[in-house]
Design an enzyme around this catalytic site. Structure first.
Site, PDB file in Angstrom:
ATOM      1  N   ALA A  65      11.467  -7.604   1.007  1.00  0.00           N
ATOM      2  CA  ALA A  65      12.642  -7.161   1.738  1.00  0.00           C
ATOM      3  C   ALA A  65      12.396  -5.713   2.161  1.00  0.00           C
ATOM      4  O   ALA A  65      11.557  -5.024   1.578  1.00  0.00           O
ATOM      5  CB  ALA A  65      13.867  -7.257   0.843  1.00  0.00           C
ATOM      6  N   GLY A 108      10.664 -10.396  -1.552  1.00  0.00           N
ATOM      7  CA  GLY A 108      11.265 -11.336  -0.609  1.00  0.00           C
ATOM      8  C   GLY A 108      10.226 -12.195   0.118  1.00  0.00           C
ATOM      9  O   GLY A 108      10.526 -13.316   0.533  1.00  0.00           O
TER      10      GLY A 108
HETATM   11  C1  HXC Z   1       9.755  -1.501   4.067  1.00  0.00           C
HETATM   12  C2  HXC Z   1       7.464  -1.526   3.979  1.00  0.00           C
HETATM   13  C3  HXC Z   1       7.494  -2.500   2.941  1.00  0.00           C
HETATM   14  C4  HXC Z   1       8.776  -2.959   2.500  1.00  0.00           C
HETATM   15  C5  HXC Z   1       5.440  -2.038   3.362  1.00  0.00           C
HETATM   16  N1  HXC Z   1       6.173  -1.291   4.210  1.00  0.00           N
HETATM   17  N2  HXC Z   1       6.224  -2.788   2.581  1.00  0.00           N
HETATM   18  N3  HXC Z   1       8.582  -1.049   4.526  1.00  0.00           N
HETATM   19  N4  HXC Z   1       9.861  -2.428   3.102  1.00  0.00           N
HETATM   20  N5  HXC Z   1       8.901  -3.897   1.548  1.00  0.00           N
HETATM   21  C6  HXC Z   1       5.684  -0.317   5.206  1.00  0.00           C
HETATM   22  C7  HXC Z   1       5.193   0.965   4.581  1.00  0.00           C
HETATM   23  O1  HXC Z   1       6.257   1.819   4.326  1.00  0.00           O
HETATM   24  C8  HXC Z   1       4.284   1.478   5.691  1.00  0.00           C
HETATM   25  O2  HXC Z   1       5.025   2.058   6.720  1.00  0.00           O
HETATM   26  C9  HXC Z   1       3.677   0.208   6.247  1.00  0.00           C
HETATM   27  O3  HXC Z   1       4.571  -0.853   5.880  1.00  0.00           O
HETATM   28  C10 HXC Z   1       2.312  -0.085   5.666  1.00  0.00           C
HETATM   29  O4  HXC Z   1       2.427  -0.109   4.248  1.00  0.00           O
HETATM   30  P1  HXC Z   1       1.407   0.665   3.283  1.00  0.00           P
HETATM   31  O5  HXC Z   1       2.077   0.793   1.977  1.00  0.00           O
HETATM   32  O6  HXC Z   1       0.926   1.895   3.946  1.00  0.00           O
HETATM   33  O7  HXC Z   1       0.219  -0.385   3.221  1.00  0.00           O
HETATM   34  P2  HXC Z   1      -0.845  -0.586   2.035  1.00  0.00           P
HETATM   35  O8  HXC Z   1      -1.288   0.738   1.499  1.00  0.00           O
HETATM   36  O9  HXC Z   1      -1.865  -1.520   2.588  1.00  0.00           O
HETATM   37  O10 HXC Z   1      -0.034  -1.306   0.854  1.00  0.00           O
HETATM   38  C11 HXC Z   1       0.473  -2.603   1.029  1.00  0.00           C
HETATM   39  C12 HXC Z   1       1.493  -2.936  -0.081  1.00  0.00           C
HETATM   40  C13 HXC Z   1       2.590  -1.828  -0.117  1.00  0.00           C
HETATM   41  C14 HXC Z   1       0.800  -3.008  -1.451  1.00  0.00           C
HETATM   42  C15 HXC Z   1       2.110  -4.315   0.233  1.00  0.00           C
HETATM   43  O11 HXC Z   1       3.093  -1.627   1.198  1.00  0.00           O
HETATM   44  C16 HXC Z   1       3.761  -2.169  -0.991  1.00  0.00           C
HETATM   45  O12 HXC Z   1       3.688  -2.083  -2.211  1.00  0.00           O
HETATM   46  N6  HXC Z   1       4.900  -2.545  -0.364  1.00  0.00           N
HETATM   47  C17 HXC Z   1       6.135  -2.822  -1.110  1.00  0.00           C
HETATM   48  C18 HXC Z   1       6.033  -4.139  -1.819  1.00  0.00           C
HETATM   49  C19 HXC Z   1       7.312  -4.411  -2.572  1.00  0.00           C
HETATM   50  O13 HXC Z   1       7.728  -3.673  -3.490  1.00  0.00           O
HETATM   51  N7  HXC Z   1       7.994  -5.516  -2.204  1.00  0.00           N
HETATM   52  C20 HXC Z   1       9.246  -5.840  -2.811  1.00  0.00           C
HETATM   53  C21 HXC Z   1      10.362  -5.281  -1.979  1.00  0.00           C
HETATM   54  S1  HXC Z   1      11.888  -5.515  -2.761  1.00  0.00           S
HETATM   55  P3  HXC Z   1       5.099   3.663   6.957  1.00  0.00           P
HETATM   56  O14 HXC Z   1       5.820   3.777   8.245  1.00  0.00           O
HETATM   57  O15 HXC Z   1       5.861   4.184   5.787  1.00  0.00           O
HETATM   58  O16 HXC Z   1       3.669   4.101   6.978  1.00  0.00           O
HETATM   59  C22 HXC Z   1      12.322  -7.069  -2.418  1.00  0.00           C
HETATM   60  C23 HXC Z   1      13.595  -7.359  -3.048  1.00  0.00           C
HETATM   61  C24 HXC Z   1      14.265  -8.635  -2.714  1.00  0.00           C
HETATM   62  O17 HXC Z   1      11.686  -7.813  -1.750  1.00  0.00           O
HETATM   63  C25 HXC Z   1      15.628  -8.639  -3.303  1.00  0.00           C
HETATM   64  C26 HXC Z   1      16.020  -7.433  -4.086  1.00  0.00           C
HETATM   65  C27 HXC Z   1      17.341  -6.852  -3.774  1.00  0.00           C
END
Ligand code: HXC
Length: 257
Positions: A65, A108
């Site tokens: 998400a 998500g």
């Molecule tokens: C918003 C996101 C995002 C996310 C990545 N991006 N995941 N933006 N929401 N979930 C954005 C980053 O901010 C960045 O943009 C761009 O995408 C590239 O991401 P990087 O982190 O630079 O890429 P990388 O180093 O290759 O790492 C990939 C990754 C990491 C390991 C997947 O992005 C990551 O850990 N993302 C979050 C994963 C996560 O926690 N998912 C769960 C979300 S909570 P900018 O513009 O900043 O450079 C969820 C909850 C559901 O899903 C219900 C709960 C209420």
């Protein structure tokens, strides 16, 4: 196309819906949710579509998400807007769905994949429910569907530590039906979708409904439910055609597809 965050491509009786927010690794904001839900509902109503593939990019199926969108929300914002509830409609689709997952399927993203009927993974796929690292928990059914898919041991491990699992571990655990080389993922997903779409549409819907019932009821009630549907398929022309085709040693030409 009326959509900005997804692409929808139809080929014959199948459709491929591609999440298309590459700059955010397909993070699922409300616009993505509304577009996916609207597009799949429209495909579900279309009798010419027999199977829907949902996929992302080679790098990310969906990285969860949208954290930036969720960050400022209050309890009242979340509660009053019933945040994420629209995703539940994916589970109500009658048309079979295939998730074709490459790269990150986190939070998500993992939950979206688990809302689909068949889960195909590229060898690059990574699954996880890392919400706890953000101070939250899964919100699109992850704690329930992951537990039903892989059991308590791994579900607790993933949800409490936030660690991810690779495609091999996910397949061994029963989360994915099979792993294919990343370069072949879409070809394989389309082939699976075409196979499903060539079946009798109402019978495929009944098969899906019967399997899904296993997650909602007791064994005895589930078997009774299956038996009712099993008897009902004998009212279809497609049962006559399928069995005639077998006896006549030819391919079946189902009417309802
Ligand atoms: C918003 C996101 C995002 C996310 C990545 N991006 N995941 N933006 N929401 N979930 C954005 C980053 O901010 C960045 O943009 C761009 O995408 C590239 O991401 P990087 O982190 O630079 O890429 P990388 O180093 O290759 O790492 C990939 C990754 C990491 C390991 C997947 O992005 C990551 O850990 N993302 C979050 C994963 C996560 O926690 N998912 C769960 C979300 S909570 P900018 O513009 O900043 O450079 C969820 C909850 C559901 O899903 C219900 C709960 C209420």
């Amino acid at each position: 196309q009326p959509y900005e965050t997804i692409l929808v491509e139809r080929t014959g009786r199948t459709a491929v819906l591609t999440l298309n927010r590459p700059k955010a690794l397909n993070a699922l904001n409300l616009q993505v949710m509304n577009e996916v839900v609207a597009a799949t509902a429209e495909l579900d109503r279309d009798p010419d579509i027999g199977c829907i593939v949902i996929t992302g990019s080679p790098k990310a199926f969906a990285a969860g998400a949208d954290i930036k969108e969720m960050r400022p929300q209050s309890y009242m914002d979340m509660y009053l807007s019933d945040w994420f509830t629209a995703w539940d409609r994916l589970g109500d689709l009658r048309t079979p769905t295939v998730a074709a997952v490459a790269g990150h399927a986190l939070g998500g993203g993992c939950e979206l994949a688990m809302l689909c009927d068949i889960l195909l993974a590229a060898d690059t796929a990574v699954f996880g429910q890392p919400e706890i690292k953000l101070g939250v928990i899964p919100g699109i059914g992850g704690s329930q569907r992951l537990t039903r898919a892989v059991g308590k041991a791994k579900a607790m491990d993933l949800c409490l530590t936030g660690r991810t699992m690779d495609a091999t571990e996910a397949e061994r655990a029963g989360l994915v039906s099979r792993i294919v080389p990343a370069a072949d993922l879409l070809t394989e997903a389309r082939a699976v979708a075409e196979k499903v779409a060539a079946m009798s549409a109402p019978v495929a819907m009944m098969a899906k409904e019967a399997v899904n019932r296993a997650f909602e009821t007791t064994l005895a009630e589930g078997v009774r439910f299956e038996r009712r549907l099993f008897h009902a398929v004998f009212a279809t022309e497609d049962q006559k055609e399928g069995m005639a085709a077998f006896v006549e040693k030819r391919g079946a030409e189902f009417r309802h597809r």
